[in-house]
Write a protein that holds these residues in place. Structure first.
Motif: not given
Lengths: 433, 495
Positions: A188-190, A406-415, B31-37
C-alpha cells in the motif's frame, strides 16, 4: 594488471609507508605525565577536581575503561545515526536508487532502540562514579561556564535526557523499518506517505537530538569548550564512516547467492562511493572551518581545546586525521574506476574505520592522557566488542524480514537504475535530432 | 508488486519467492511500477516531441517580445541608470552620502554585497552540483539560474568596490589586485576581504565559462534557425562552428563535466570566504564556527528563492508550463525547505551556544538582535527564513504557483534582512556603550540598492530577448524519447 589498479597499488604503498611513519611518531612520542603544556592546559581549561589528567592513569583503572568505552560507543553510535540520516533522507528526497539498500539502513538505525540506548547506561554509570565528566561533581558556583548551563548540565538531566533522546531516535528508525516491512505484505502507498511524514518530523529530531547527544557525550568532557560547528562535525564524520560501511556491507550482500544479488548493482555501488567522496570533502571542510576560525581568533576560552590536542603525540594524531581522513580517500577516490574497484575500496573501508576511530579518540582521550596518545588493550577490545555486538544484532534483525523493501514504490527505479542511458547514448540521441 | 519465478534464501522467510534462484540468476528483478498516487510526473509534460521543445524555447528569443517586455525593460533600465547616477554622485561627493558611519562602518553596502552574492549561488549549484548528482530535473531551470548567477555577481561586485569612496584607489594595482608597483604597495593577504576578491572573481569567471559552454549547442540551433544576417552572424560566431558531430558532443560532455567538477568547490568556497569576512573578527555575533556552512546554506536558500521569483512568471508569460512543470516548482520548494531548515538550525545553534558558552558579550549580542532596537529586522528575518519555508511541507502549497511565488519573495526579503541583522546589529552596539549608535540608511543607500535590481532585471530581460532561457539540448536529453529503453525511444513526433 588493470592500470588503474597498478596506480592505486602505488598509492597504497605510499600511504602504507606514510601510515607506518605516523604510527612510529604516534607511539614513539615521549609519554610524560608532567608535560608543561599539558599541565598548563589542564589548569587553564579543564580545571576540575575529578580525574585530574596530569596524574598517571592505570590501564586497569575505571577511568581508562570508561574513556575507552565512550570512544567505542561514539564510533558505533556514528554508524547508527548515519544510517538513520540516510533513511530519513531517502524518504524526504523521495529517492529511487537507494530503495534496494534501505532495509539495511533501516535495520541499523533501529538498533538505536533499545540496544544503543541500553549501551549508553554504562556511560551514565561511569559518569556518576566520577570517571568521565569533570562537571558531574563540580560545584556550579565555582565554575562560571558550568553555572550558566546548569539547567542542562546537571546529573539528573543528563541521565534522563541522554538515553531518552537516543531512544527517540531509535524509535523513529524502528518505526520506519516497521512500516517498510508492513508494506512488504500489502504494497500500500500509505506506508510510504506515513514514512515521509515521520521523516519530516524525524529530521528535526535527528538534527537537534544528534547535536545534543554528541554535546553530552563528547563535548562535555571539556564542558568549557563551545563551538557552533561541533554537532555538524560529528554528523559529517558519522555519515562518512556509515557510507563506506554500507558500501562494503551491501557489496557483500549482493554477491552471488546473497539476498541483494538481484536488486543491487554497480551503479548504486558507484553512487555510495560518490557520496562517500562528497562527505570526505564535507568533513574536511567542516573540520577546517572550525579549526581555522578558532585558531584565527585565538581566544583562550576556545583555543584550549586544540592546544591540548597539539601536545605530545596528539599533534601527530591530528596530522594523521588531516592526511588520513581527508587526503588519502580524497586522492584515491578522485579516480572514477577506483570507486568500483574492490581491491582498493576494501582497504579504504578499513582505513576509514581506523580514521573515524582515531577521530573519536582525538575527541575523547586527550582529556585522560594529555601528554599524548596512549592506547591500552581496552581500546581495541571494547571497540571490537561493541562493533561485534552491533554486527550480531544487525545480522539477527536483518534476517527477520525481507532483505530489501519488496514492494517499495521506488524499488523499480532502484533495480533499473543501471539501465539509464549513458552520456554517449544521450549525446548521440541529441545530435541526431 | 515484486514478482519473480525464483526462490528466496530461507533465512529471509518473508521475501520467499521474490529474490530469485541462485542457480539460475536473471539480470534484473521484475518489479511492478509505483502505485498511481506515487508515480513520478515526467520532466516534460504532454509527451512533447523534440521539435516542439526546440520551437517553444527558441521561439522565446526569435519572436518579437510580448507587450509587457518593453515597459519592464524601460523600468529596469531606468532603475539601472538611477543606480549609476547615484554611484557617480557618491564618487564625486564622497561616501558620506551613504549612511554608514561609526560604529556601523559596514552596513547597507556590505549587506547588499552578501545578498547579491548569495543569490548568485543557485546557478552554480544547479549547474554543477545537481549535474554531478545526476538530478535530471535541473535541465529545465539551469540556464536561467546560471544567467541569474552572473548578473547577481555583477550587482554584488559594485558595492565593495564603491564603498571605498575613492574607487580609483580600489581599482588601482596594489589595492585589491596584487600587482608589482613602484610604491611597493600590496594588498593585505591576511584579510578575507582580499580572499573575497579572488573568490568572487574566480566564481564569476568560472560561472560565465560554464554558462557559455552550456550555451554552445543551443546557440548553434539558433544560428541554424536564424533568418536575419545579424542573428546568423552573431549566433554563428559564438557557437564556435558547432556541427553537432559526435566529436563535438564528446568534447562538449567532457568540458561540461570538468567544469562541473571545478565549479563544485566554488559553490562552497565563495560564500565560506564571504562568511570569513565576519567570522574572523572577534566581534560578538560574528565569531562563530558554524558561519561557513550556514552562509553556504543561506546562499543556496536565497538563490533558489530568486530562481522561483523569476521562473514562475517566466513560465506563465511564455507558456512554458510543459517544460518548467509543477514538479520542477515542487522540487525547488523542497530545496528551499531543506536549506531553510539548515539556516534555522544555524540560527538556533548560534543562540544556544551564546548561552552555552557563558560569554556575556556573545549572549548580549544575540539578545540585542532579538529584543534590541533592531528587533523588527530580526523577527522579519525569522518570519521569512524560518517560518515561511515550512509551508512547503504541504504538497497543496508546493504546487500552488501563486503561493510559491509569494513565499519566494518572502525568502528574498528574509535573506536580505539576515545579512542586515548579522552586520548592523553586531556593530551598532560594540564593547563600549559610549560608542553605541543606530544606523539609518540615507535615500542614496536605498535608491542605489533599488537601482541594483534595475541592473539585474535589465540584464535578465536582455538575456530573455537574445538567448534561449532553457537549455534546449539538455531538456531533449531527459525526454522519454531520449531513453533507448523507452517505448518511444527514437520517435520524433508525439504531440
Amino acid at each position: 594488471m588493470n592500470p588503474a589498479l597498478r596506480i592505486s597499488n602505488n598509492w597504497m604503498a605510499f600511504f602504507a609507508i606514510a601510515a607506518l611513519f605516523l604510527t612510529a611518531r604516534l607511539f614513539g612520542a615521549e609519554h610524560t605525565d608532567s608535560h608543561p603544556v599539558a599541565n598548563a592546559v589542564e589548569h587553564a581549561g579543564h580545571g576540575h577536581d575529578h580525574g585530574s589528567a596530569a596524574e598517571s592513569v592505570s590501564q586497569f583503572s575505571l577511568k581508562q575503561i570508561a574513556h575507552s568505552y565512550l570512544t567505542a560507543y561514539m564510533f558505533t553510535l556514528s554508524l547508527c545515526v548515519g544510517c538513520l540520516f540516510l533513511s530519513l533522507a531517502h524518504h524526504l528526497f523521495d529517492a529511487g536508487w537507494s530503495a534496494s539498500i534501505r532495509r539495511v539502513t533501516d535495520t541499523i538505525s533501529s538498533l538505536l532502540f533499545p540496544w544503543m540506548t541500553f549501551l549508553v547506561f554504562p556511560i551514565i554509570g561511569f559518569a556518576w562514579h566520577g570517571d568521565l565528566y569533570g562537571w558531574f561533581y563540580t560545584d556550579p558556583a565555582s565554575d562560571h561556564s558550568l553555572d550558566v548551563k546548569k539547567v542542562l548540565f546537571n546529573r539528573e538531566t543528563f541521565s534522563v535526557l541522554l538515553p531518552g533522546v537516543i531512544a527517540l531516535l531509535g524509535l523513529v528508525g524502528g518505526t520506519l523499518r516497521k512500516w517498510s516491512v508492513a508494506q512488504d505484505k500489502d504494497g500500500a502507498a500509505h506506508w510510504t506517505s506515513k514514512s515521509r511524514k515521520l521523516a519530516a518530523g524525524g529530521i528535526f529530531l535527528f538534527a537537534f537530538g544528534t547535536t545534543l547527544v554528541c554535546f553530552f557525550l563528547m563535548k562535555s568532557l571539556q564542558h568549557q569548550f563551545f563551538s557552533t560547528m561541533y554537532g555538524v562535525y560529528y554528523f559529517a564524520g558519522s555519515v562518512w564512516v556509515t557510507l563506506i560501511t554500507l558500501y562494503i556491507l551491501t557489496m557483500y550482500l549482493s554477491q552471488p547467492g546473497k539476498p541483494l544479488e538481484k536488486v543491487y548493482f554497480k551503479r548504486q555501488q558507484q553512487d555510495l562511493a560518490v557520496l562517500f567522496f562528497a562527505f570526505t570533502v564535507f568533513y574536511a571542510y567542516i573540520h577546517f572551518s572550525q579549526y581555522f576560525l578558532i585558531w584565527n581568533a585565538a581566544l583562550p576560552e576556545e583555543t584550549f581545546w586544540y592546544v591540548l590536542r597539539e601536545v605530545g603525540s596528539w599533534k601527530w594524531v591530528g596530522m594523521t586525521i588531516i592526511f588520513g581522513h581527508f587526503f588519502v580517500p580524497f586522492l584515491l577516490l578522485l579516480n572514477q574506476d577506483i570507486k568500483r574497484n574492490m581491491a582498493v575500496m576494501v582497504p579504504v573501508a578499513v582505513w576509514a574505520w581506523l580514521m573515524h576511530y582515531l577521530d573519536m579518540t582525538y575527541n575523547v582521550m586527550p582529556v585522560l592522557h594529555p601528554a599524548g596518545l596512549k592506547l591500552t588493550f581496552w581500546d581495541p577490545l571494547l571497540w571490537i566488542a561493541m562493533v561485534s555486538i552491533l554486527g550480531a544484532l544487525f545480522r539477527r534483525k536483518y534476517q527477520t524480514a525481507a532483505p530489501y523493501p519488496l514492494r517499495d514504490p521506488r524499488l523499480n527505479e532502484a533495480v533499473t537504475h543501471h539501465e539509464v542511458p549513458t552520456s554517449a547514448a544521450r549525446s548521440a540521441s541529441a545530435s541526431t535530432h | 508488486m515484486a514478482s519473480s519465478s525464483a526462490s528466496q534464501p530461507s533465512r529471509h522467510p518473508t521475501s520467499k519467492g521474490v529474490v530469485g534462484s541462485q542457480s539460475t540468476p536473471t539480470p534484473t528483478l521484475k518489479v511492478a511500477n509505483a502505485p498511481r498516487e506515487l508515480e513520478r510526473e515526467p520532466l516534460v509534460l504532454n509527451n512533447r516531441s523534440i521539435g516542439w521543445i526546440t520551437n517553444a524555447i527558441a521561439g522565446v528569443c526569435e519572436n518579437p517580445m510580448p507587450m509587457w517586455w518593453w515597459p519592464a525593460f524601460i523600468l529596469s533600465f531606468g532603475g539601472m541608470m538611477t543606480m549609476f547616477s547615484l554611484i557617480a554622485y557618491l564618487v564625486s561627493t564622497g561616501v558620506g552620502v551613504w549612511g554608514l558611519n561609526q560604529p556601523a562602518a559596514w552596513a547597507w553596502d556590505i549587506t547588499n554585497f552578501v545578498f547579491w552574492i548569495g543569490i548568485g549561488h543557485a546557478g552554480t549549484l544547479i549547474s554543477a552540483v545537481l549535474f554531478l548528482l545526476r538530478q535530471k530535473w535541473r535541465t529545465s531551470v539551469n540556464r536561467a539560474a546560471e544567467a541569474m548567477t552572473i548578473f547577481a555577481v555583477a550587482c554584488a561586485g559594485i558595492f565593495p568596490v564603491f564603498h571605498t569612496g575613492r574607487v580609483w584607489f580600489a581599482l588601482l594595482p596594489g589595492y585589491l589586485i596584487p600587482f608589482p608597483n613602484a610604491n611597493e604597495i600590496w594588498p593585505q593577504f591576511r584579510s578575507p576581504l582580499l580572499w573575497d576578491v579572488f573568490a568572487v572573481s574566480t566564481y564569476g569567471t568560472v560561472s560565465l565559462l560554464f554558462w557559455y559552454v552550456g550555451l554552445i549547442p543551443d546557440l548553434a540551433t539558433l544560428r541554424d534557425r536564424a533568418k536575419g544576417f545579424m542573428r546568423r552572424f552573431f549566433y554563428g560566431l559564438f557557437s564556435l562552428g558547432w556541427t553537432g558531430s559526435n566529436r563535438h558532443w564528446s568534447n562538449y560532455e567532457k568540458a561540461y563535466l570538468l567544469l562541473a567538477g571545478l565549479s563544485t568547490p566554488l559553490v562552497l568556497s565563495v560564500h565560506s570566504i564571504v562568511s570569513f569576512d565576519f567570522a574572523v573578527s572577534v566581534v560578538p555575533g560574528w565569531h562563530t564556527t558554524i558561519f561557513p556552512p550556514y552562509f553556504v546554506a543561506g546562499a543556496i536558500f536565497s538563490g533558489f528563492g530568486m530562481v522561483l521569483t523569476l521562473l514562475i512568471p517566466l513560465r506563465s508569460l511564455f507558456k512554458l508550463h510543459d517544460i518548467i512543470t509543477l514538479r520542477h516548482v515542487e522540487l525547488m520548494c523542497k530545496v528551499l525547505l531543506a536549506t531553510g531548515s539548515i539556516v534555522g538550525y544555524a540560527y538556533g545553534m548560534e543562540f544556544f551556544i551564546a548561552w552555552y558558552g557563558g560569554s556575556p558579550y556573545e549572549l548580549y549580542a544575540f539578545k540585542n538582535r532579538a529584543f534590541g532596537p533592531y528587533w523588527w529586522s530580526y523577527w522579519a528575518m525569522i518570519s521569512c527564513n524560518v517560518i515561511s519555508p515550512h509551508f512547503f511541507w504541504f504538497k497543496k502549497l508546493r504546487v500552488s504557483v501563486v503561493f510559491v511565488w509569494i513565499v519566494s519573495i518572502f525568502v528574498n526579503i528574509g535573506m536580505w534582512f539576515e545579512r542586515f541583522v548579522i552586520i548592523v546589529t553586531s556593530l551598532h552596539r560594540d564593547y563600549l556603550p559610549s560608542s553605541w549608535g543606530y544606523f539609518t540608511p540615507t535615500w542614496v543607500d536605498v535608491m542605489t540598492f533599488a537601482g541594483s535590481f534595475g541592473l539585474f532585471m535589465t540584464l535578465f530581460l536582455l538575456f530573455i530577448r537574445f538567448l534561449p532561457v532553457i537549455a534546449i539540448s539538455e531538456v531533449k536529453g531527459v525526454t522519454p524519447q531520449a531513453d533507448p529503453h523507452h517505448p518511444l525511444g527514437g520517435a520524433k513526433e508525439h504531440h
